[in-house]
Motif scaffolding. Structure first.
Motif, PDB file in Angstrom:
ATOM      1  N   GLU A  56      43.434  27.898 -79.277  1.00 35.79           N
ATOM      2  CA  GLU A  56      42.688  28.316 -80.466  1.00 35.79           C
ATOM      3  C   GLU A  56      41.913  27.144 -81.077  1.00 35.79           C
ATOM      4  OE1 GLU A  56      44.668  31.006 -83.311  1.00 35.79           O
ATOM      5  OE2 GLU A  56      46.365  30.953 -81.929  1.00 35.79           O
ATOM      6  N   ILE A  57      42.525  25.972 -81.094  1.00 34.88           N
ATOM      7  CA  ILE A  57      41.829  24.790 -81.626  1.00 34.88           C
ATOM      8  C   ILE A  57      40.646  24.437 -80.736  1.00 34.88           C
ATOM      9  CG2 ILE A  57      42.050  22.311 -82.069  1.00 34.88           C
ATOM     10  CD1 ILE A  57      44.996  22.901 -82.862  1.00 34.88           C
ATOM     11  N   CYS A  58      40.842  24.521 -79.417  1.00 40.12           N
ATOM     12  CA  CYS A  58      39.744  24.236 -78.493  1.00 40.12           C
ATOM     13  C   CYS A  58      38.611  25.242 -78.650  1.00 40.12           C
ATOM     14  CB  CYS A  58      40.260  24.244 -77.052  1.00 40.12           C
ATOM     15  SG  CYS A  58      41.348  22.860 -76.656  1.00 40.12           S
ATOM     16  N   ASP A  59      38.960  26.498 -78.872  1.00 38.11           N
ATOM     17  CA  ASP A  59      37.931  27.518 -79.118  1.00 38.11           C
ATOM     18  C   ASP A  59      37.117  27.169 -80.355  1.00 38.11           C
ATOM     19  OD1 ASP A  59      38.700  29.005 -76.912  1.00 38.11           O
ATOM     20  OD2 ASP A  59      39.941  30.405 -78.067  1.00 38.11           O
ATOM     21  N   LEU A  60      37.811  26.725 -81.405  1.00 35.06           N
ATOM     22  CA  LEU A  60      37.126  26.371 -82.637  1.00 35.06           C
ATOM     23  C   LEU A  60      36.200  25.178 -82.424  1.00 35.06           C
ATOM     24  CD1 LEU A  60      36.639  26.499 -85.668  1.00 35.06           C
ATOM     25  CD2 LEU A  60      38.768  25.199 -86.008  1.00 35.06           C
ATOM     26  N   VAL A  61      36.673  24.132 -81.752  1.00 35.91           N
ATOM     27  CA  VAL A  61      35.825  22.959 -81.498  1.00 35.91           C
ATOM     28  C   VAL A  61      34.600  23.344 -80.685  1.00 35.91           C
ATOM     29  CG1 VAL A  61      35.725  20.704 -80.341  1.00 35.91           C
ATOM     30  CG2 VAL A  61      37.753  21.330 -81.661  1.00 35.91           C
ATOM     31  N   THR A  62      34.794  24.223 -79.693  1.00 35.57           N
ATOM     32  CA  THR A  62      33.675  24.688 -78.861  1.00 35.57           C
ATOM     33  C   THR A  62      32.651  25.439 -79.712  1.00 35.57           C
ATOM     34  OG1 THR A  62      35.120  24.836 -76.936  1.00 35.57           O
ATOM     35  CG2 THR A  62      33.034  26.053 -76.845  1.00 35.57           C
ATOM     36  N   GLU A  63      33.136  26.287 -80.592  1.00 34.33           N
ATOM     37  CA  GLU A  63      32.246  27.041 -81.472  1.00 34.33           C
ATOM     38  C   GLU A  63      31.470  26.113 -82.411  1.00 34.33           C
ATOM     39  OE1 GLU A  63      34.539  29.989 -83.501  1.00 34.33           O
ATOM     40  OE2 GLU A  63      35.348  30.811 -81.629  1.00 34.33           O
ATOM     41  N   LEU A 107      50.292  19.735 -72.683  1.00 28.63           N
ATOM     42  CA  LEU A 107      49.407  20.129 -73.781  1.00 28.63           C
ATOM     43  C   LEU A 107      48.127  19.297 -73.783  1.00 28.63           C
ATOM     44  CD1 LEU A 107      52.045  20.557 -76.641  1.00 28.63           C
ATOM     45  CD2 LEU A 107      50.807  22.391 -75.462  1.00 28.63           C
ATOM     46  N   VAL A 108      48.262  17.999 -73.496  1.00 33.36           N
ATOM     47  CA  VAL A 108      47.081  17.135 -73.438  1.00 33.36           C
ATOM     48  C   VAL A 108      46.168  17.560 -72.300  1.00 33.36           C
ATOM     49  CG1 VAL A 108      46.274  14.776 -72.999  1.00 33.36           C
ATOM     50  CG2 VAL A 108      48.184  15.171 -74.567  1.00 33.36           C
ATOM     51  N   GLU A 109      46.754  17.893 -71.150  1.00 31.68           N
ATOM     52  CA  GLU A 109      45.929  18.370 -70.035  1.00 31.68           C
ATOM     53  C   GLU A 109      45.215  19.660 -70.396  1.00 31.68           C
ATOM     54  OE1 GLU A 109      45.006  16.821 -67.244  1.00 31.68           O
ATOM     55  OE2 GLU A 109      46.024  15.171 -68.256  1.00 31.68           O
ATOM     56  N   ARG A 110      45.858  20.473 -71.211  1.00 23.38           N
ATOM     57  CA  ARG A 110      45.217  21.720 -71.666  1.00 23.38           C
ATOM     58  C   ARG A 110      44.012  21.395 -72.542  1.00 23.38           C
ATOM     59  NH1 ARG A 110      48.155  26.430 -71.108  1.00 23.38           N
ATOM     60  NH2 ARG A 110      47.187  28.286 -72.043  1.00 23.38           N
ATOM     61  N   TYR A 111      44.186  20.450 -73.464  1.00 20.99           N
ATOM     62  CA  TYR A 111      43.057  19.998 -74.282  1.00 20.99           C
ATOM     63  C   TYR A 111      41.930  19.468 -73.388  1.00 20.99           C
ATOM     64  CZ  TYR A 111      44.842  19.955 -79.174  1.00 20.99           C
ATOM     65  OH  TYR A 111      45.252  20.289 -80.447  1.00 20.99           O
ATOM     66  N   LEU A 161      43.483  14.964 -82.806  1.00 20.81           N
ATOM     67  CA  LEU A 161      43.709  16.392 -83.004  1.00 20.81           C
ATOM     68  C   LEU A 161      45.204  16.687 -83.007  1.00 20.81           C
ATOM     69  CD1 LEU A 161      40.928  17.889 -80.687  1.00 20.81           C
ATOM     70  CD2 LEU A 161      40.842  17.459 -83.153  1.00 20.81           C
ATOM     71  N   PRO A 162      45.610  17.847 -83.509  1.00 14.80           N
ATOM     72  CA  PRO A 162      47.037  18.169 -83.591  1.00 14.80           C
ATOM     73  C   PRO A 162      47.738  18.086 -82.233  1.00 14.80           C
ATOM     74  CG  PRO A 162      45.785  19.714 -84.922  1.00 14.80           C
ATOM     75  CD  PRO A 162      44.783  18.898 -84.152  1.00 14.80           C
ATOM     76  N   LEU A 163      48.912  17.469 -82.245  1.00 13.35           N
ATOM     77  CA  LEU A 163      49.737  17.375 -81.035  1.00 13.35           C
ATOM     78  C   LEU A 163      51.175  17.085 -81.447  1.00 13.35           C
ATOM     79  CD1 LEU A 163      49.830  17.307 -77.901  1.00 13.35           C
ATOM     80  CD2 LEU A 163      49.558  14.820 -78.082  1.00 13.35           C
ATOM     81  N   PHE A 164      52.085  17.942 -81.032  1.00 10.78           N
ATOM     82  CA  PHE A 164      53.512  17.692 -81.202  1.00 10.78           C
ATOM     83  C   PHE A 164      54.251  18.408 -80.074  1.00 10.78           C
ATOM     84  CE2 PHE A 164      51.788  20.701 -84.261  1.00 10.78           C
ATOM     85  CZ  PHE A 164      52.531  21.868 -84.098  1.00 10.78           C
ATOM     86  N   SER A 165      55.450  17.936 -79.776  1.00 12.61           N
ATOM     87  CA  SER A 165      56.113  18.318 -78.529  1.00 12.61           C
ATOM     88  C   SER A 165      56.511  19.787 -78.467  1.00 12.61           C
ATOM     89  CB  SER A 165      57.351  17.434 -78.304  1.00 12.61           C
ATOM     90  OG  SER A 165      56.975  16.073 -78.186  1.00 12.61           O
ATOM     91  N   HIS A 166      56.678  20.451 -79.610  1.00 12.11           N
ATOM     92  CA  HIS A 166      57.012  21.882 -79.584  1.00 12.11           C
ATOM     93  C   HIS A 166      55.802  22.741 -79.985  1.00 12.11           C
ATOM     94  CE1 HIS A 166      57.766  20.487 -83.706  1.00 12.11           C
ATOM     95  NE2 HIS A 166      57.586  21.731 -84.105  1.00 12.11           N
ATOM     96  N   MET A 167      54.610  22.193 -79.823  1.00 15.33           N
ATOM     97  CA  MET A 167      53.380  22.902 -80.182  1.00 15.33           C
ATOM     98  C   MET A 167      53.122  24.030 -79.177  1.00 15.33           C
ATOM     99  SD  MET A 167      49.651  21.121 -80.642  1.00 15.33           S
ATOM    100  CE  MET A 167      48.208  22.009 -81.238  1.00 15.33           C
ATOM    101  N   PRO A 168      52.873  25.255 -79.636  1.00 16.51           N
ATOM    102  CA  PRO A 168      52.588  26.364 -78.708  1.00 16.51           C
ATOM    103  C   PRO A 168      51.277  26.130 -77.959  1.00 16.51           C
ATOM    104  CG  PRO A 168      53.161  27.189 -80.906  1.00 16.51           C
ATOM    105  CD  PRO A 168      52.943  25.717 -81.044  1.00 16.51           C
ATOM    106  N   ALA A 169      51.262  26.468 -76.685  1.00 18.07           N
ATOM    107  CA  ALA A 169      50.061  26.271 -75.870  1.00 18.07           C
ATOM    108  C   ALA A 169      48.892  27.097 -76.390  1.00 18.07           C
ATOM    109  CB  ALA A 169      50.361  26.619 -74.415  1.00 18.07           C
ATOM    110  N   LEU A 219      48.185  27.712 -79.393  1.00 18.60           N
ATOM    111  CA  LEU A 219      47.593  27.044 -80.548  1.00 18.60           C
ATOM    112  C   LEU A 219      46.580  26.001 -80.090  1.00 18.60           C
ATOM    113  CD1 LEU A 219      47.427  26.589 -83.562  1.00 18.60           C
ATOM    114  CD2 LEU A 219      49.478  25.155 -83.420  1.00 18.60           C
ATOM    115  N   VAL A 220      46.872  25.313 -79.000  1.00 16.44           N
ATOM    116  CA  VAL A 220      45.900  24.382 -78.410  1.00 16.44           C
ATOM    117  C   VAL A 220      44.634  25.145 -78.033  1.00 16.44           C
ATOM    118  CG1 VAL A 220      45.404  22.873 -76.452  1.00 16.44           C
ATOM    119  CG2 VAL A 220      47.640  22.773 -77.575  1.00 16.44           C
TER     120      VAL A 220
END
Length: 383
Positions: free
Chosen positions: A371-378, A265-269, A358-366, A368-369
């Motif tokens: 969508e958060i990245c899209d928002l930060v980019t916007e 998930l962190v690598e995805r961020y 930023l939000p991070l937990f072990s069962h977090m859907p990819a 959702l990461v």
């Protein structure tokens, strides 16, 4: 006063609050009967399940001893008490308040120390001027990134003082030499609270290769009473519950899988946000691995287009939890304003004013990461 029509008020991007952290708990068929067995036994603290957890944790960490306690702060206090030190303890100011609180409660003065601008952990070279005036050093594995433990150990050895670690964030992290965080210094103390990568509900764990210290800690967590009511050390009630011990043993089995998911998930961020100007991720020492208890990002407001605080507020408006960590820094907090600073802390103050998690937990859907990245980019694009 003109009232804005309800139809023009845009709802938040996320209809429900995205949590910053959430405990990940695997329930298996054996846990229910084990819980019932604990309740029927009448042995609710420091029993068989706590011992089994200590043994499993020591094996996982590769250390001689693991001592389970009620929480990390208590564990730090007990370690400091059992070392029989006199004098101040150097602590990074860019840390959670409990690091300093434990030092003060154990009867020591806090000496603030500077952090490295890239790793955000205690900077060994900036620590050097403080060393002649302290009785010990406490490192902090910030967000799970391991300290430069070997260099810190060299410096402490040169002065003949102990090195301990507030490893609250570090369960599952690895040093550059491949060893698990937990085996460096005199002792490393972990938090097992609900926001951590390994959670026992509430709890802490002291890892050490000093078996004599471990034995003293086991007595100290029982008020210093070895069983004959003649206390050998001024201890306190630092016991772990049997339920927490059971949870810890079961959680350890799933931890490697959770860590793999978390790191992915962190690598995805990183892949989604790493190209945005003005955002900087925490740097790990070469060869090291972080538990990523938190995902921290430093915001350069001039390059990103808005300050850290403005970004935080915009994310909150869109129902994305975030935290300005660690802001204020320890030396800036009300409780520590009477403590002399005594050293340069410009890096600490810059980090405290620019880091966001930023939000991070072990069962977090990819997704959702994403969508958060899209928002930060916007938000970056819109300024």
């Amino acid at each position: 006063m003109t009232q804005i029509p309800q139809s023009t008020v845009r709802p938040p991007r996320f209809p429900e609050l995205v949590p910053l952290a959430r405990p990940t708990i695997d329930l298996d068929a054996g846990m229910g009967p084990a819980f019932q067995e604990i309740l029927r036994s009448g042995m609710l603290t420091n029993g068989r399940h706590v011992r089994e957890f200590e043994e499993a944790a020591a094996a996982y960490l590769g250390v001689a001893s693991a001592v389970a306690v009620s929480n990390c702060t208590t564990g730090l206090m007990l370690v400091l008490r059992c070392l029989d030190l006199t004098g101040d303890i150097a602590v990074p100011s860019f840390t959670f308040m409990a690091s300093g609180h434990a030092v003060d409660w154990a009867g020591h003065g806090v000496r603030f120390a500077e952090s490295h601008p890239r790793t955000w952990t205690l900077d060994p070279e900036a620590l050097a001027p403080v060393l002649p005036d302290v009785a010990g050093v406490m490192g902090m594995h910030t967000f799970g990134a391991p300290c430069d433990a070997d260099r810190l150990q060299e410096l402490c050895d040169s002065r003949g003082i102990p090195l301990i670690f507030d490893a609250a964030h570090g369960f599952g992290s690895r040093y550059p030499d491949g060893s698990m965080v937990g085996g460096k210094g005199v002792a490393e103390v972990f938090s097992l609270s609900p926001t951590k990568t390994l959670s026992t509900g509430e709890g802490g764990l002291i890892a050490t290769n000093d078996t004599a210290l471990a034995a003293r800690l086991r007595t100290a967590r029982e008020y210093g009473n070895p069983g004959d009511y003649d206390s050998r050390v001024i201890g306190l009630n630092g016991r772990m519950t049997e339920v927490s011990g059971l949870m810890g043993t079961h959680a350890l089995r799933a931890l490697p899988r959770w860590l793999d998911v978390r790191r992915a998930l962190v690598e995805r961020y990183r892949s989604r946000l790493g190209g945005l100007p003005g955002l900087e991720f925490q740097q790990l020492p070469a060869g090291a691995a972080s538990s990523y208890k938190d995902l921290g990002i430093r915001v350069d407001g001039a390059r990103f287009g808005m300050s850290r605080d403005a970004l935080s507020e915009r994310l909150h408006r869109e129902n994305v939890s975030n935290r300005r960590y660690f802001s204020p820094a320890l030396h800036q907090q009300t409780a520590y304003r009477g403590v002399p600073v005594g050293t340069e802390l410009s890096v600490t103050e810059e980090l405290a004013s620019s880091v966001i998690t930023l939000p991070l937990f072990s069962h977090m859907p990819a997704d959702l990461v994403d969508e958060i990245c899209d928002l930060v980019t916007e938000l970056h694009t819109s300024g």
